[in-house]
Design a protein around this motif. Structure first.
Motif, PDB file in Angstrom:
ATOM      1  N   VAL A  95      11.779  60.341  23.215  1.00  0.00           N
ATOM      2  CA  VAL A  95      11.537  60.428  24.652  1.00  0.00           C
ATOM      3  C   VAL A  95      12.331  59.300  25.315  1.00  0.00           C
ATOM      4  CG1 VAL A  95       9.795  60.463  26.481  1.00  0.00           C
ATOM      5  CG2 VAL A  95       9.212  61.315  24.191  1.00  0.00           C
ATOM      6  N   PRO A  96      13.582  59.597  25.733  1.00  0.00           N
ATOM      7  CA  PRO A  96      14.358  58.566  26.418  1.00  0.00           C
ATOM      8  C   PRO A  96      13.793  58.355  27.823  1.00  0.00           C
ATOM      9  CG  PRO A  96      15.712  60.523  26.001  1.00  0.00           C
ATOM     10  CD  PRO A  96      14.336  60.813  25.538  1.00  0.00           C
ATOM     11  N   ILE A  97      13.582  57.097  28.192  1.00  0.00           N
ATOM     12  CA  ILE A  97      13.007  56.773  29.499  1.00  0.00           C
ATOM     13  C   ILE A  97      13.909  55.753  30.182  1.00  0.00           C
ATOM     14  CG2 ILE A  97      11.008  55.800  30.695  1.00  0.00           C
ATOM     15  CD1 ILE A  97       9.266  56.803  28.370  1.00  0.00           C
ATOM     16  N   ASP A  98      14.171  55.988  31.449  1.00  0.00           N
ATOM     17  CA  ASP A  98      15.020  55.105  32.239  1.00  0.00           C
ATOM     18  C   ASP A  98      14.386  53.727  32.340  1.00  0.00           C
ATOM     19  OD1 ASP A  98      16.590  53.821  34.116  1.00  0.00           O
ATOM     20  OD2 ASP A  98      16.437  55.413  35.626  1.00  0.00           O
ATOM     21  N   ARG A  99      15.060  52.727  31.847  1.00  0.00           N
ATOM     22  CA  ARG A  99      14.527  51.377  31.834  1.00  0.00           C
ATOM     23  C   ARG A  99      14.408  50.789  33.237  1.00  0.00           C
ATOM     24  NH1 ARG A  99      15.967  46.703  29.920  1.00  0.00           N
ATOM     25  NH2 ARG A  99      15.620  45.785  31.916  1.00  0.00           N
ATOM     26  N   ALA A 100      15.066  51.387  34.220  1.00  0.00           N
ATOM     27  CA  ALA A 100      15.026  50.876  35.585  1.00  0.00           C
ATOM     28  C   ALA A 100      13.750  51.296  36.332  1.00  0.00           C
ATOM     29  CB  ALA A 100      16.262  51.338  36.352  1.00  0.00           C
ATOM     30  N   LEU A 101      12.975  52.175  35.734  1.00  0.00           N
ATOM     31  CA  LEU A 101      11.725  52.590  36.377  1.00  0.00           C
ATOM     32  C   LEU A 101      10.737  51.428  36.380  1.00  0.00           C
ATOM     33  CD1 LEU A 101      11.217  56.098  34.709  1.00  0.00           C
ATOM     34  CD2 LEU A 101      11.843  55.653  37.092  1.00  0.00           C
ATOM     35  N   PRO A 102       9.804  51.444  37.325  1.00  0.00           N
ATOM     36  CA  PRO A 102       8.762  50.418  37.294  1.00  0.00           C
ATOM     37  C   PRO A 102       7.958  50.507  35.990  1.00  0.00           C
ATOM     38  CG  PRO A 102       8.725  51.633  39.372  1.00  0.00           C
ATOM     39  CD  PRO A 102       9.698  52.337  38.463  1.00  0.00           C
ATOM     40  N   ALA A 103       7.506  49.364  35.493  1.00  0.00           N
ATOM     41  CA  ALA A 103       6.794  49.307  34.209  1.00  0.00           C
ATOM     42  C   ALA A 103       5.585  50.234  34.179  1.00  0.00           C
ATOM     43  CB  ALA A 103       6.374  47.874  33.911  1.00  0.00           C
ATOM     44  N   GLU A 104       4.892  50.361  35.288  1.00  0.00           N
ATOM     45  CA  GLU A 104       3.717  51.237  35.338  1.00  0.00           C
ATOM     46  C   GLU A 104       4.120  52.698  35.116  1.00  0.00           C
ATOM     47  OE1 GLU A 104       4.536  49.123  38.008  1.00  0.00           O
ATOM     48  OE2 GLU A 104       3.283  47.535  37.178  1.00  0.00           O
ATOM     49  N   GLU A 105       5.248  53.086  35.702  1.00  0.00           N
ATOM     50  CA  GLU A 105       5.724  54.462  35.542  1.00  0.00           C
ATOM     51  C   GLU A 105       6.199  54.715  34.110  1.00  0.00           C
ATOM     52  OE1 GLU A 105       8.725  57.618  37.739  1.00  0.00           O
ATOM     53  OE2 GLU A 105       8.196  55.757  38.758  1.00  0.00           O
ATOM     54  N   ILE A 106       6.859  53.717  33.517  1.00  0.00           N
ATOM     55  CA  ILE A 106       7.282  53.833  32.113  1.00  0.00           C
ATOM     56  C   ILE A 106       6.059  54.039  31.233  1.00  0.00           C
ATOM     57  CG2 ILE A 106       8.264  52.564  30.162  1.00  0.00           C
ATOM     58  CD1 ILE A 106      10.208  51.261  32.200  1.00  0.00           C
ATOM     59  N   ALA A 107       5.019  53.245  31.465  1.00  0.00           N
ATOM     60  CA  ALA A 107       3.784  53.366  30.674  1.00  0.00           C
ATOM     61  C   ALA A 107       3.155  54.740  30.858  1.00  0.00           C
ATOM     62  CB  ALA A 107       2.799  52.268  31.065  1.00  0.00           C
ATOM     63  N   ILE A 174      12.115  65.022  24.423  1.00  0.00           N
ATOM     64  CA  ILE A 174      11.497  65.337  25.707  1.00  0.00           C
ATOM     65  C   ILE A 174      12.247  64.523  26.748  1.00  0.00           C
ATOM     66  CG2 ILE A 174       9.424  65.172  27.125  1.00  0.00           C
ATOM     67  CD1 ILE A 174       7.782  65.379  24.536  1.00  0.00           C
ATOM     68  N   VAL A 175      12.826  65.191  27.726  1.00  0.00           N
ATOM     69  CA  VAL A 175      13.613  64.510  28.751  1.00  0.00           C
ATOM     70  C   VAL A 175      12.896  64.640  30.087  1.00  0.00           C
ATOM     71  CG1 VAL A 175      15.837  64.423  29.939  1.00  0.00           C
ATOM     72  CG2 VAL A 175      15.751  65.010  27.523  1.00  0.00           C
ATOM     73  N   TYR A 176      12.602  63.490  30.672  1.00  0.00           N
ATOM     74  CA  TYR A 176      12.049  63.455  32.019  1.00  0.00           C
ATOM     75  C   TYR A 176      13.204  63.249  32.983  1.00  0.00           C
ATOM     76  CZ  TYR A 176       7.364  63.086  30.123  1.00  0.00           C
ATOM     77  OH  TYR A 176       6.198  63.335  29.466  1.00  0.00           O
ATOM     78  N   THR A 177      13.269  64.090  34.006  1.00  0.00           N
ATOM     79  CA  THR A 177      14.303  63.952  35.023  1.00  0.00           C
ATOM     80  C   THR A 177      13.642  63.529  36.324  1.00  0.00           C
ATOM     81  OG1 THR A 177      14.116  66.252  35.768  1.00  0.00           O
ATOM     82  CG2 THR A 177      15.635  65.799  33.943  1.00  0.00           C
ATOM     83  N   SER A 178      14.445  63.222  37.326  1.00  0.00           N
ATOM     84  CA  SER A 178      13.878  62.772  38.589  1.00  0.00           C
ATOM     85  C   SER A 178      13.013  63.848  39.247  1.00  0.00           C
ATOM     86  CB  SER A 178      15.002  62.361  39.552  1.00  0.00           C
ATOM     87  OG  SER A 178      15.873  63.450  39.754  1.00  0.00           O
TER      88      SER A 178
END
Length: 180
Positions: A95-107, A174-178
């Motif tokens: 599950v690649p996740i954009d590191r620029a997202l806020p930490a809460e959203e990453i979690a 699993i890819v999350y997009t905007s």
């Protein structure tokens, strides 16, 4: 006018791991990746890259990371690619996740995608550990140690990752997009 060129046979590629193994047999010394490391340009050959992938995959199997959902939260890099290839080739769902997202959203994305493990940029790893969203979070700075340990396991005869046959029809990412 088109010239008729002779046909040539290509190997059948069935998975990412198979693709890299085929390249390592055919062109082991060919440079596969060039990347900036501190102020210099580093290179990894196809064979070196395969060794890193196999070592990390072996380490992951030894740690029980097999058939799991694994978050990958960092900027693009050689290390990112090694983790991506090793995890997918070991039957995991990346599950690649954009590191620029806020930490809460990453979690939230890690939790929503049921990730048991995460590989994260160092500055995010501690935060993810403190939020207890995964069984274990591996910071990128420990990747060299993981690869080294996996290499030791391979040298001692450990072959479970090397011999693992990936189900190429199984979910692998699993890819999350905007818009997700």
């Amino acid at each position: 006018m088109n010239k008729p060129y002779p046909l040539y046979s290509l190997p059948e590629i069935t998975s990412l791991k198979n693709m890299i193994e085929a390249q390592a047999l055919e062109n082991p010394g060919r440079v596969a990746f060039r990347f900036r490391e501190k102020r210099a340009v580093a290179e990894k050959t196809v064979s070196e890259s395969l060794d890193d992938i196999n070592a990390l995959g072996t380490y992951a199997f030894d740690k029980g990371i097999k058939g799991a959902h694994v978050a990958l939260v960092a900027s693009n890099s050689y290390q990112w690619l090694v983790i991506y290839f090793a995890m997918i080739s070991g039957g995991n769902v990346v599950v690649p996740i954009d590191r620029a997202l806020p930490a809460e959203e990453i979690a939230q994305l890690i939790e929503r995608s049921e990730c048991e493990f995460a590989f994260a940029a160092d500055d995010l790893a501690e935060r993810l550990k403190s939020e207890s969203v995964c069984k274990e979070v591996f910071p990128f700075s420990s990747l060299g140690q993981m690869i080294s340990r996996g290499g030791e396991l391979i040298a001692s005869g450990e072959r479970s990752y090397l011999d693992y046959k990936q189900d190429t029809n199984a979910l692998s990412m699993i890819v999350y997009t905007s818009g997700t």
